[in-house]
Enzyme design. Structure first.
Site, short mmCIF file in Angstrom:
data_model
loop_
_atom_site.label_atom_id
_atom_site.label_comp_id
_atom_site.label_asym_id
_atom_site.label_seq_id
_atom_site.Cartn_x
_atom_site.Cartn_y
_atom_site.Cartn_z
N LYS A 112 0.77 -1.20 -0.03
CA LYS A 112 0.06 0.01 -0.11
C LYS A 112 0.91 1.16 0.01
O LYS A 112 2.10 1.18 0.59
CB LYS A 112 -0.74 0.09 1.03
P1 NAD Z 1 -12.87 7.23 -2.74
O1 NAD Z 1 -11.66 8.32 -2.43
O2 NAD Z 1 -13.50 6.91 -4.17
O3 NAD Z 1 -14.23 7.55 -2.00
C1 NAD Z 1 -13.93 7.69 -0.52
C2 NAD Z 1 -15.35 8.14 0.16
O4 NAD Z 1 -15.27 8.08 1.46
C3 NAD Z 1 -15.78 9.45 -0.35
O5 NAD Z 1 -17.17 9.54 -0.65
C4 NAD Z 1 -15.43 10.56 0.69
O6 NAD Z 1 -16.11 11.57 0.76
C5 NAD Z 1 -15.59 9.51 1.86
N1 NAD Z 1 -14.92 9.75 3.26
C6 NAD Z 1 -13.64 10.59 3.22
N2 NAD Z 1 -13.64 11.00 4.64
C7 NAD Z 1 -14.77 10.75 5.13
C8 NAD Z 1 -15.18 10.80 6.50
N3 NAD Z 1 -14.21 11.43 7.32
N4 NAD Z 1 -16.32 10.57 6.81
C9 NAD Z 1 -17.26 9.84 5.90
N5 NAD Z 1 -16.97 9.77 4.62
C10 NAD Z 1 -15.73 9.99 4.40
O7 NAD Z 1 -12.25 6.00 -2.28
P2 NAD Z 1 -12.62 4.35 -2.55
O8 NAD Z 1 -11.70 3.83 -3.48
O9 NAD Z 1 -14.20 4.36 -2.88
O10 NAD Z 1 -12.37 3.63 -1.18
C11 NAD Z 1 -13.09 3.77 0.00
C12 NAD Z 1 -12.83 2.49 1.00
O11 NAD Z 1 -12.59 1.42 -0.02
C13 NAD Z 1 -11.28 2.46 1.53
O12 NAD Z 1 -11.24 2.10 2.71
C14 NAD Z 1 -10.51 1.79 0.50
O13 NAD Z 1 -9.17 1.23 0.80
C15 NAD Z 1 -11.42 0.36 0.37
N6 NAD Z 1 -11.15 -0.13 -0.96
C16 NAD Z 1 -11.15 0.45 -2.27
C17 NAD Z 1 -11.03 -0.30 -3.30
C18 NAD Z 1 -10.78 0.26 -4.88
O14 NAD Z 1 -11.00 -0.56 -5.58
N7 NAD Z 1 -11.03 1.39 -4.85
C19 NAD Z 1 -10.56 -1.69 -3.14
C20 NAD Z 1 -10.79 -2.29 -2.01
C21 NAD Z 1 -11.13 -1.54 -0.92
#
Ligand code: NAD
Length: 426
Positions: A112
């Site tokens: 990561k």
């Molecule tokens: P992203 O940046 O597209 O979205 C993140 C979301 O979280 C946004 O809506 C943002 O406004 C919100 N957010 C941020 N801070 C916040 C807070 N303090 N309170 C409430 N909401 C808040 O990111 P993503 O890719 O959707 O990732 C989200 C989660 O999923 C993370 O934990 C990431 O590690 C996990 N994840 C993502 C992927 C992927 O393929 N993108 C894969 C596995 C896991």
């Protein structure tokens, strides 16, 4: 005592993950030397690099790449752009990538990375320069056979394309087009896979469908609350809508909204793409964070950040199931409360593994100069998610542990076998 309106107090995320590792290691009788190796990342890289801002000023950025383990294949994991990025957080997330790949039978290790800054405060040009300088600073520490980044919080397909282009332009001249596989989650045009953008949300929904089948629960007409409406949250909501599940509340870094009729997930997703958040979306009533976590619904999908559901949130939730779209959204206090209340949790390493699974398909396509159609990607993902879900739940039942510890134990069994066969160098 903290209020529900703010997230639970800081929790050392890496220590939490270490706790799960110790529990699962004891369960399977993991040799102590393997547990010791897996308890720390192999490499922790920290870089500082200067970037010229639009106004001519220069800023210094701090970037990280944590390579946890590569015994099963190249290091693999996302790149996070967020002001709270820290070594502790990335070590935890990197190790989770190791367990996730091992659990799902994907020949990758875990990594990561990220940069500690708020991407929302920067122009597109600045983001491009920051990404290119970061990629340059990582230089040969990443590569298609060595360490393969992907999108995470605050990054997207465009970020990956900038990384790929920088890597290809600054590396050697031979076999340049093979180097597209240095990152996954790219745009389709630049070598991305069909179905990658929605893959994590899709994987979460496949798990929910398996749970519903197992529990004879009819998803048609069911309701969900979704925290985070970025990549994972928005696709999970949109795909659930196709199954007849309404998202009746959501929230992001700007606040929370309720719509008892159910949001149009597609329209809200478009709005977020245009405006950067749910703030100002007209078809929803503003609610507080505590109201969000107290809403009666069938499903809760945390899809934002770690450490969002602690003791108070765990007590407040009125749902039948929590499916962890985000990594580490439930802290151990929250986990204990949910267990006491009999609310099942589909753990992150299983629920959100659709992303790394389709990233693997993208990497295979790049390396073989292939382009798979969406039906092929979808069918393979469905098969992999079902197998992962069934193996985890069967193991949990058989050993009398929760699905999180079962998922860790299954991953550790695979890693332990590999260490036993390979031995420890020299
Ligand atoms: P992203 O940046 O597209 O979205 C993140 C979301 O979280 C946004 O809506 C943002 O406004 C919100 N957010 C941020 N801070 C916040 C807070 N303090 N309170 C409430 N909401 C808040 O990111 P993503 O890719 O959707 O990732 C989200 C989660 O999923 C993370 O934990 C990431 O590690 C996990 N994840 C993502 C992927 C992927 O393929 N993108 C894969 C596995 C896991």
């Amino acid at each position: 005592m903290y209020q529900l309106s703010v997230p639970p107090p800081h929790y050392p995320f890496f220590e939490i993950v270490q706790g799960y590792l110790r529990e699962a290691a004891a369960l399977i009788g993991l040799p102590d030397h393997v547990r010791l190796i897996l308890s720390e990342p192999k490499n922790e890289l920290i870089v500082h690099f200067p970037v010229r801002m639009d106004d001519g000023d220069m800023k210094l950025f701090k970037g990280y790449r944590i390579q946890h383990n590569n015994v099963l294949g190249p290091y693999k994991g996302g790149i996070r752009y967020h002001e709270d990025v820290s070594l502790d957080e990335l070590k935890a997330l990197a190790s989770q990538m190791t367990w996730k790949s091992a659990l799902m039978g994907i020949p990758f290790g875990g990594a990561k990375g990220g940069i500690k800054f708020n991407p929302r405060e920067h122009s597109e040009d600045e983001l491009r320069r920051i990404t290119r300088r970061f990629t340059h600073a990582l230089s040969s520490n990443i590569g298609p056979s060595h360490d393969i980044p992907a999108p995470d919080v605050g990054t997207n397909a465009q970020t990956m394309v900038w990384m790929m282009d920088t890597f290809m332009n600054t590396g050697g001249t031979t076999e340049k087009s093979d180097q597209r596989a240095v990152v996954t989650g790219k745009t389709i045009n630049c070598g991305g896979s069909e179905g990658r953008e929605r893959a994590t949300g899709q994987g979460v929904v496949h798990c929910i469908k398996e749970w519903a089948k197992e529990n004879r629960f009819d998803l048609e007409g069911a309701t969900a609350i979704v925290q985070g409406f970025g990549n994972v949250g928005s696709y999970a909501a949109a795909l659930l809508a196709k199954l007849g599940v309404s998202t009746i509340a959501t929230g992001d870094h700007t606040g929370y909204l309720r719509n008892e009729e159910g949001f149009n997930a597609h329209k809200l997703g478009e709005y977020v793409k245009e405006h950067g958040s749910i703030e100002g979306y007209p078809r929803g009533e503003k609610i507080s964070r505590s109201e969000f976590f107290s809403m009666a619904a069938d499903l809760c999908i945390p899809a934002a950040l770690e450490n969002q559901i602690g003791e108070e949130e765990g007590k407040a939730l009125q749902v039948r199931l929590v499916a962890e779209g985000a990594n580490g959204p439930i802290n151990p206090d929250g986990e204990d409360v949910l267990a006491d209340r009999g609310i099942p949790v589909i753990p992150d390493v299983l629920a959100n593994s659709g992303g790394v699974t389709v990233s693997y398909y993208e990497w295979v396509q790049n390396r073989n100069s292939e382009h798979w159609d969406i039906e092929q990607v979808d069918a393979r993902l469905l098969h992999t998610m079902r197998r992962g879900y069934q193996r985890t739940m069967y193991y949990a039942e058989k050993r009398g542990v929760n699905p999180r510890i079962a998922a860790y134990a299954l991953a550790l069994e695979t890693l332990a076998t590999s260490y036993a066969e390979r031995g420890i160098f020299p």
